[in-house]
Design a protein around this motif. Structure first.
Motif, mmCIF file in Angstrom:
data_model
loop_
_atom_site.group_PDB
_atom_site.id
_atom_site.type_symbol
_atom_site.label_atom_id
_atom_site.label_comp_id
_atom_site.label_asym_id
_atom_site.label_seq_id
_atom_site.Cartn_x
_atom_site.Cartn_y
_atom_site.Cartn_z
ATOM 1 N N GLU A 135 34.359 43.556 44.912
ATOM 2 C CA GLU A 135 35.627 43.560 44.179
ATOM 3 C C GLU A 135 35.690 44.778 43.254
ATOM 4 O O GLU A 135 36.764 45.163 42.803
ATOM 5 N N TYR A 175 34.517 34.322 49.819
ATOM 6 C CA TYR A 175 35.787 34.370 49.078
ATOM 7 C C TYR A 175 36.903 33.494 49.663
ATOM 8 O O TYR A 175 37.993 33.458 49.119
ATOM 9 N N LEU A 176 36.623 32.789 50.790
ATOM 10 C CA LEU A 176 37.673 31.932 51.370
ATOM 11 C C LEU A 176 37.200 30.506 51.627
ATOM 12 O O LEU A 176 37.874 29.553 51.266
ATOM 13 N N ASP A 178 33.859 29.124 51.141
ATOM 14 C CA ASP A 178 32.724 28.578 50.392
ATOM 15 C C ASP A 178 31.479 28.284 51.239
ATOM 16 O O ASP A 178 30.912 27.212 51.152
ATOM 17 N N VAL A 184 33.697 31.757 46.032
ATOM 18 C CA VAL A 184 35.069 31.860 45.507
ATOM 19 C C VAL A 184 36.026 31.405 46.606
ATOM 20 O O VAL A 184 35.789 31.658 47.780
ATOM 21 N N VAL A 185 37.105 30.718 46.242
ATOM 22 C CA VAL A 185 38.145 30.369 47.217
ATOM 23 C C VAL A 185 39.455 30.959 46.708
ATOM 24 O O VAL A 185 40.146 30.368 45.876
ATOM 25 N N ASP A 186 39.770 32.172 47.175
ATOM 26 C CA ASP A 186 40.919 32.897 46.639
ATOM 27 C C ASP A 186 41.293 34.012 47.623
ATOM 28 O O ASP A 186 40.582 35.017 47.728
ATOM 29 N N ARG A 188 43.575 36.318 47.716
ATOM 30 C CA ARG A 188 43.855 37.647 47.173
ATOM 31 C C ARG A 188 42.548 38.411 46.894
ATOM 32 O O ARG A 188 42.406 39.588 47.197
ATOM 33 N N ARG A 189 41.582 37.703 46.331
ATOM 34 C CA ARG A 189 40.274 38.323 46.075
ATOM 35 C C ARG A 189 39.553 38.611 47.396
ATOM 36 O O ARG A 189 38.882 39.641 47.535
ATOM 37 N N GLN A 272 49.903 39.066 48.834
ATOM 38 C CA GLN A 272 48.437 39.012 48.933
ATOM 39 C C GLN A 272 47.823 40.384 49.223
ATOM 40 O O GLN A 272 46.635 40.484 49.500
ATOM 41 N N LEU A 314 46.650 26.182 48.574
ATOM 42 C CA LEU A 314 46.173 27.555 48.380
ATOM 43 C C LEU A 314 46.523 28.369 49.626
ATOM 44 O O LEU A 314 46.391 27.875 50.745
#
Length: 460
Positions: A135, A175-176, A178, A184-186, A188-189, A272, A314
């Motif tokens: 990131e 990031y999606l 887990d 992380v579950v996001d 955009r990140r 996104q 989400l």
């Protein structure tokens, strides 16, 4: 029928530093995200087994390379551990790591086994993760410096370099969905990490090309064809979006030097899209690969969504498709994955028709089996199922080559049963059986069969 492969075809197998080396806290190695995650959540790992020992390649590389030679390998792909070479991700190079990788590369060459070296296989140094991992743009620069260090140290002998292995997996896992750290579950990140990974890749490619070494540089992608349930327009659209997100998000920038317009518009529409900066597009355009590694295990089958997306859900790729189980599909009953050998041919055809037919090789393909000990007979694993699996994939690979695909090798995952992320040793993939108690290696029936294939450069 005789399946003969092109002259100088590369036969071998693949592994990675974290999954095979062991010595996780020895030889001056720094901590990576897997070492750290195990300390904090050992319950997330099958039977709570960490990568601390793995398959002890760090200690046994010399005899292991002899075992590769014994089954006809003329090539082997592994990775360099960033946290072993540069323990904090930036700064001082670890002399013990330089010594180990020099000895390993030299031993491969002495044995006539061509080293294929990947720079990053899921193992972010913890010091870099603490700065934000991919990131952070600072970490991208650190990765490029690390890559350049590797080229300087080993590029006189390594002729096949790869920037990343399956870069979409840390995005999905971390990031999606887990299943990798940092959990992380996001979306955009996740999109930012994916975009930044391509920038890091392009930086490494640019630095490699500036050094004018006499090798090639590429990337290894798990290209999983997205097959629609039917020719219905809604199913075709679902498969196309799935392909854009999971395949073309890395394939297009790495090979064509640009992102698919369709993907950009889709992410923009849902707000996104990651943050682009001046010079990013030019950098990506400069990162086109010389060659491509292709990892293929199973197909992805999709259909149009059956239900509307919940307004509070989400944002996820699955907003655009549902997964589909094809009736009558062929299964690996020991792993729960579909076996679809023609997928490898479809990937090669796509690359030939839509991506300039660049040089490529199958960098991973393999069959995981849980409880493989049940197939031991007279002290050897009789893995005829693995022989069939490889043979049927090689037939389709051969067909692709016959039709003009520019494929120069095949590597099975993996050489010795190795540690596999949160699955640890649950599923076995190797040509050699690993006894976890004694660390003894014993060749499986598939290893003996593969030795014949590589020596004959084909099979009947």
């Amino acid at each position: 029928m005789q399946y003969q492969f092109p002259d100088n075809f590369y036969w071998g197998s693949a592994s990675s530093a974290t999954q095979s080396e062991g010595a996780a806290f020895e030889g001056g190695k720094g901590e990576n995200i897997w070492d750290h995650w195990f300390k904090t959540e050992p319950n997330r790992f099958h039977h709570s087994v960490p990568a601390t020992e793995a398959s002890t390649f760090y200690a046994n590389y010399k005899s292991d390379i002899q075992l590769m030679k014994d089954i006809g390998h003329n090539s082997f792909r592994t990775s360099i551990s960033w946290s072993r070479l540069i323990p904090d991700g930036t700064g001082e190079v670890n002399p013990e790591a330089v010594d180990f990788y020099n000895k390993m590369i030299n031993e491969l060459i002495v044995q006539g086994v061509e080293p294929f070296i990947c720079l990053f296989h899921f193992d972010m140094p913890m010091a870099m993760q603490n700065m934000g991992g991919f990131e952070s743009r600072e970490v991208l620069e650190a990765y490029a410096d690390y890559a350049e260090t590797c080229f300087k140290l080993f590029g006189d002998r390594v002729k096949y370099w790869f920037t990343f292995n399956e870069p979409v997996v840390p995005v999905e896992g971390g990031y999606l969905y887990d299943f990798h750290y940092p959990n992380v579950v996001d979306f955009r990140r996740a999109a930012t990490v994916a975009f930044h990974t391509i920038l890091a890749h392009a930086k490494a490619v640019s630095r490699y090309k500036a050094m004018e070494q006499d090798g090639q540089i590429g990337i290894i992608l798990n290209l999983t064809p997205s097959y629609p349930r039917s020719e219905n327009e809604a199913d075709l659209k679902a498969a196309n979006i799935c392909d854009l997100m999971f395949n073309r998000s890395f394939l297009d920038p790495a090979v064509k030097g640009e992102y698919p317009q369709e993907l950009m518009e889709l992410l923009k529409q849902y707000e996104q899209l990651p943050q682009f900066e001046d010079g990013d597009c030019e950098l990506i355009a400069s990162g086109k690969v010389d060659m491509l590694g292709i990892n293929y295990y199973q197909p992805r089958r999709v259909k149009a969504r059956e239900n509307a997306v919940h307004p509070d859900a989400l944002f996820m790729p699955e907003w655009f498709f549902d997964y589909y189980e094809m009736p009558g599909r062929k299964m690996n009953p020991h792993r729960g994955w579909e076996i679809y050998e023609k997928g490898v041919y479809d990937i090669l055809t796509n690359l030939r028709e839509n991506y300039g037919n660049l040089p490529c090789y199958i960098s991973e393909n393999g069959m995981g089996v849980e409880g493989e000990e049940k197939f031991v007979k007279d002290g050897q694993i009789q893995d005829d199922y693995r022989i069939d699996f490889i043979k049927e994939h090689l037939k389709w690979l051969h067909k692709g080559i016959q039709e003009g695909s520019n494929c120069f090798g095949y590597h099975l995952w993996t050489f010795i049963d190795n540690w596999s992320w949160s699955n640890a040793y649950k599923n076995r993939y190797g040509f050699y059986r690993l006894n976890l108690t004694t660390q003894a290696r014993t060749v499986k029936k598939s290893g003996e069969w593969y030795a014949e294939v590589s020596r004959n450069n084909g099979f009947n």
